[in-house]
Scaffold this active site. Structure first.
Site, short mmCIF file in Angstrom:
data_model
loop_
_atom_site.label_atom_id
_atom_site.label_comp_id
_atom_site.label_asym_id
_atom_site.label_seq_id
_atom_site.Cartn_x
_atom_site.Cartn_y
_atom_site.Cartn_z
N CYS A 11 62.25 10.94 77.55
CA CYS A 11 62.02 10.38 78.88
C CYS A 11 61.66 11.50 79.86
O CYS A 11 61.81 12.68 79.56
CB CYS A 11 63.27 9.69 79.38
SG CYS A 11 63.32 7.98 78.92
N CYS B 45 64.18 14.19 80.45
CA CYS B 45 64.27 15.24 79.42
C CYS B 45 63.32 16.38 79.82
O CYS B 45 63.65 17.56 79.71
CB CYS B 45 63.83 14.73 78.05
SG CYS B 45 64.73 13.32 77.46
N ASP C 64 21.36 21.39 88.79
CA ASP C 64 20.43 22.49 88.58
C ASP C 64 19.22 21.90 87.82
O ASP C 64 19.36 20.89 87.14
CB ASP C 64 21.17 23.53 87.74
CG ASP C 64 20.28 24.57 87.16
OD1 ASP C 64 19.74 25.36 87.94
OD2 ASP C 64 20.12 24.60 85.93
N1 LIG Z 1 12.40 36.87 83.66
C1 LIG Z 1 11.59 36.21 84.52
N2 LIG Z 1 10.26 36.24 84.34
C2 LIG Z 1 9.43 35.60 85.17
N3 LIG Z 1 9.85 34.92 86.22
C3 LIG Z 1 11.15 34.85 86.46
C4 LIG Z 1 12.08 35.50 85.63
N4 LIG Z 1 13.32 35.26 86.12
C5 LIG Z 1 13.14 34.47 87.21
N5 LIG Z 1 11.84 34.24 87.42
C6 LIG Z 1 11.23 33.45 88.51
O1 LIG Z 1 12.20 33.16 89.46
C7 LIG Z 1 12.37 31.76 89.56
C8 LIG Z 1 13.80 31.43 89.82
O2 LIG Z 1 14.57 31.78 88.72
P1 LIG Z 1 16.06 31.25 88.57
O3 LIG Z 1 16.63 31.88 87.36
O4 LIG Z 1 16.78 31.48 89.85
O5 LIG Z 1 15.88 29.71 88.45
P2 LIG Z 1 15.38 28.81 87.21
O6 LIG Z 1 16.18 29.15 86.03
O7 LIG Z 1 13.92 28.88 87.07
O8 LIG Z 1 15.68 27.35 87.71
P3 LIG Z 1 17.09 26.62 87.92
O9 LIG Z 1 17.63 27.21 89.16
O10 LIG Z 1 16.68 25.22 88.06
O11 LIG Z 1 17.90 26.91 86.72
C9 LIG Z 1 11.81 31.20 88.28
O12 LIG Z 1 11.35 29.89 88.44
C10 LIG Z 1 10.70 32.14 88.00
O13 LIG Z 1 9.57 31.81 88.76
#
Ligand SMILES: Nc1ncnc2c1ncn2[C@@H]1O[C@H](COP(=O)(O)OP(=O)(O)OP(=O)(O)O)[C@@H](O)[C@H]1O
Length: 840
Positions: A15, A18, A508
């Protein structure tokens, strides 16, 4: 003061009081924090390192209950369970050293694999044994109680000497049948503990002793005497007068039978609600083929048999043996044949195959893996043969951790439950006081001892708030089990409470609304030579921007990067070349990447400064986009693609369009969230046009799209919504979402996609094993349903006790009806909780 976490299995609790008692005893040890759970019969403790496991077990024993260690312990030498391990763990204890002192004598050492094994083997086993024991007692009690009731109620059946037969039939019920109640009551009393069982045991004993007295000395045993009992007599209880004192064998027998029925239902519910968790743990492989390597020299040392990247050196002899998963250690090589389940988390060192992770993530398309790729335990190797080096085994595998999260959720306690526990801790002495007052009160106003005793027995029996103790834990058990079945792992029961007021959900984009698996759309890209044009040439006059970008992106883990690298690799293969080398790589989170791409074989010595990333960031670096590239970017983005710019030596050279697909279930899931009264908001780092395109596809209001948000600012968007009064749930998958998930958790919920990064999962309150927004809807539905059920349960338990006690005091409640109604309230609560098995 450094502390450690300990989990104990606690036996004998029946219970809520306890629970209060065990907690009190444990907390009396300096620095110990304890959370005891009735439904899972477990205790989760945070203890200072100076406190040994034996001290903890002894404290529980002093409270009158048994304890055995089930969870992590720092002190292996003191970790032997107080009782022998259950027979279910028939395998011999592991002999692998764990760094601690070896356990003394024959006691099983609590090495990590041993814990994993016992967790899997004993999960629900004690509930099953208990349910079986209760079933036996219930069946016999029921068989005997039926004739007891019939004879008592019908004078036609009252043959000569029936009273003695009645006693003979009732006695096994009130002794053997009610033994579980007597046993725990006695155990508690030895330590001065007044529990719910004290009440039950007292009630049954009082009515039995009273009846025996009436039978032997009070004249009720007179041969040939009849004792009619009609419904009005039952209801009138104490006032049912007669020449001889009444016997209450039927009350005692039926109280026992009803209560046994309630307890049996409860034990079964506990056993069944563990099903989902058992199913989850069952997903893991039981055996694996471990490969032992021997060098031609006869050496088995890693340096002699493995090359630098962990693959076996050519010429080494392989010998495979089947071993239990508990015998594997990190670093072992495991051969996984097609169709076989992968036993550990690890890295592929040889072979290529497609791996089906649908059991774990719900993702139906198998994922291609090759040398260097990570694989997760519990997934199935579908096509080729793989050689995998184990990186995480046993308790540390992803699968085991998901299991641990579920049981932690079940072992924790929601604030509502703490309240229920506290109340029942005070309840028992109060009820005993009321029962005594009732007895004295009736005697003072001149009632007979029989009437007074009957009323006070009724108080004792009616007051047992067993239903109160069950209200929250059973709902949480069934609810979180159901959630796990639906692919939703809830971190703690307090999380359930938060979903009630959730009114906004931030989603996201990449990896959450979309699959997160991007590919390059060559048709929409600009500035990169076409493949057909490339095929005819042996060497390029100027190296293709895609190859430069691919070389750089090979070092980034972003989904955009993966798409670009894959396309560049493909093109390199066609051209018969390799990707160039990179120096000075820098990842600019949420923006892009930069680095120096060194020369290729055809252009030795040349090196170029390359930047790949979002257009706005490239512009910030002072690089202008020529008209044709700018048009290409706009065109690509307006169809929902992510456009990134490749700049070479300070000049924009190409626009790469990468595309992701929206998950099939996203639109319906978002519509369902709306019907649940939740406003969906799209939050992304991606460009506004692509974000608007995706929002349009899934039905999110254009006003609710927040695009081009840098990772660090995602948290602020959530905080801003919270400041405006919204209770926000955030769903994310990436490292860039972790801060926003944690922020959402401060006044709402963080939900991580199970396919996402560890950082996101760590920061989240809820993990969605199924990579689908459906799981978010299921999470909200199940949590809301669980909370609703908890409240209903508490209402039933409280209303019942509060309403019935005055009736019993007034002598208007026969003990039998009291017991029946009380058992009914327990059954209502358990049955109500079981409704959650269909929730979501
Ligand atoms: N390694 C990369 N090479 C090329 N572009 C990049 C890279 N990392 C980020 N970006 C650019 O920056 C933007 C934002 O990246 P971020 O990681 O913030 O978001 P995401 O993963 O694209 O989208 P979400 O926020 O929906 O997950 C991307 O859409 C891209 O245009």
């Amino acid at each position: 003061m450094s502390t450690r976490e300990v989990d104990l299995a606690v036996g004998g609790m029946t219970c809520a009081s306890c629970v209060a008692r065990v907690e009190k005893k444990l907390r009396r040890i300096d620095g110990v924090e304890a959370s005891v759970n009735l439904a899972t019969e477990s205790a989760h403790l945070t203890v200072p390192d100076s406190v040994t496991d034996n001290e903890l077990i002894a404290a529980v024993a002093r409270a009158g209950y048994s304890a055995a260690l089930t969870g992590p312990s720092a002190a292996a030498s003191t970790a032997a369970p107080a009782q022998p391990a259950p027979p279910s763990s028939s395998e011999e204890p592991s002999t692998r050293p764990t760094g601690g002192a070896p356990a003394a004598g024959a006691a099983p050492a609590t090495t990590e694999p041993a814990i994993a094994r016992s967790a899997r083997g004993s999960l629900g086993a004690s509930h099953f044994v208990r349910a079986e024991d209760l079933r036996r007692r219930l069946v016999l009690s029921l068989l005997l109680s039926v004739p007891v009731m019939a004879i008592s109620m019908s004078s036609a059946l009252q043959f000569s000497g029936w009273q003695w037969a009645l006693a003979a039939l009732a006695l096994p019920v009130v002794t053997w049948g009610a033994w579980p109640f007597h046993r725990t009551a006695l155990a508690g009393l030895r330590h001065g503990a007044l529990t719910m069982d004290t009440l039950v045991s007292l009630g049954v004993t009082a009515s039995t002793l009273w009846s025996l007295w009436a039978l032997i000395w009070g004249g009720a045993g007179e041969i040939g005497m009849r004792m009619p009992m009609d419904l009005s007599g039952m209801l009138a209880g104490a006032h049912a007068g007669g020449h001889h004192p009444h016997m209450y064998f039927e009350s005692a027998a039926w109280v026992t039978t009803f209560l046994l029925a309630g307890r049996y239902a409860e034990a079964r519910a506990k056993y069944r609600s563990g099903d989902a968790l058992r199913a989850l743990l069952e997903l893991g492989a039981k055996e694996a083929g471990r490969v032992r390597l021997t060098a031609p020299s006869g050496s088995t040392d890693a340096v002699d048999v493995l090359n630098d990247d962990g693959a076996p050196r050519p010429g080494t002899k392989r010998c495979e043996e089947r071993v239990g998963v508990d015998d594997l250690v990190a670093g072992d090589l495991i051969a996984v044949r097609p169709g076989e389940k992968i036993a550990v988390d690890g890295v592929v060192v040889e072979g290529a195959s497609a791996v089906d992770a649908s059991l774990l993530t719900g993702e139906s398309v198998p994922v291609e893996v090759g040398v260097g790729d990570e694989v997760t335990g519990g997934t199935i190797n579908t096509s080729g043969a793989l050689l995998v080096r184990a990186t995480r085994v046993g308790e540390s595998t992803t699968l085991a951790q998901i299991g641990a999260l579920v049981s932690a959720a079940q072992a924790g306690k929601a604030p509502v439950q703490r309240l229920a526990d506290r109340i029942s801790g005070l309840f028992v002495p109060a009820v005993l006081g009321i029962a005594a007052l009732t007895l004295i009160g009736w005697l003072v106003v001149g009632a007979s001892a029989q009437d007074a005793l009957t009323a006070s027995v009724a108080v004792l029996v009616i007051a047992c708030p067993c239903a109160l103790g069950l209200a929250t834990p059973t709902a949480i058990l069934v609810g979180s089990g159901r959630a796990a079945q639906l692919g939703v792992v809830i971190r703690g029961p307090e999380v359930l409470e938060l979903t009630r007021s959730l009114d906004t959900i931030v989603l996201d984009k990449t990896g959450t609304i979309t699959t997160g698996r991007m590919s390059l759309d060559t048709a929409a890209s600009a500035g990169i030579g076409s493949e057909s044009a490339l095929q005819g040439r042996s060497a390029l006059p100027t190296i293709d921007p895609l190859m430069l970008a691919g070389a750089l992106e090979a070092l980034s883990e972003h989904p955009v990067a993966a798409a670009i690298t894959a396309a560049a690799h493909k093109r390199a293969k066609i051209g018969g070349s390799r990707l160039p080398g990179v120096e000075g790589f820098v990842n600019h989170e949420g923006r892009g990447v930069t680095g120096r791409v060194t020369g290729t074989a055809s252009e030795p010595g040349s090196a170029r400064e390359v930047a790949v990333g979002r257009a706005s960031w490239i512009a910030e670096r002072g690089i202008a986009l020529p008209g044709h590239l700018s048009n290409a970017l706009e065109a690509a983005e307006s169809t929902g693609a992510t456009g990134v710019v490749v700049a070479v030596n300070g000049r924009a050279a190409a626009v790469l369009a990468v595309r992701d697909t929206v998950r099939a279930s996203s639109a319906t899931a978002i519509a369902e969230l709306r019907t649940l009264g939740i406003r969906p908001i799209l939050l992304t780092g991606d460009n506004a046009r692509a974000a608007a395109h995706v929002a349009g596809q899934v039905g999110i209001d254009p006003a609710d799209v927040r695009a081009e948000v840098l990772p660090a600012d995602k948290r602020d968007v959530v905080a801003g919504l919270q400041a405006s009064g919204a209770v926000v749930g955030m769903v994310g998958d990436g490292v860039n979402d972790a801060a926003a998930l944690a922020q959402a958790g401060t006044r709402g919920l963080g939900l991580a996609m199970g396919s996402g990064t560890d950082a996101a999962i760590e920061a989240a309150d809820i993990t969605l094993v199924r990579a689908d927004l459906d799981a978010v809807v299921a999470a909200v539905r199940v949590s809301r349903a669980t909370l609703r059920i908890i409240k209903q349960n508490l209402f039933w338990a409280f209303a019942y006790n509060v309403a019935a006690i005055p009736l019993a005091m007034a002598g208007m409640l026969n003990p039998m009806i009291a017991g029946g109604a009380m058992a009914c309230s327990s059954v209502i609560v358990v049955a109500n909780s079981l409704r959650l098995r269909r929730a979501g």
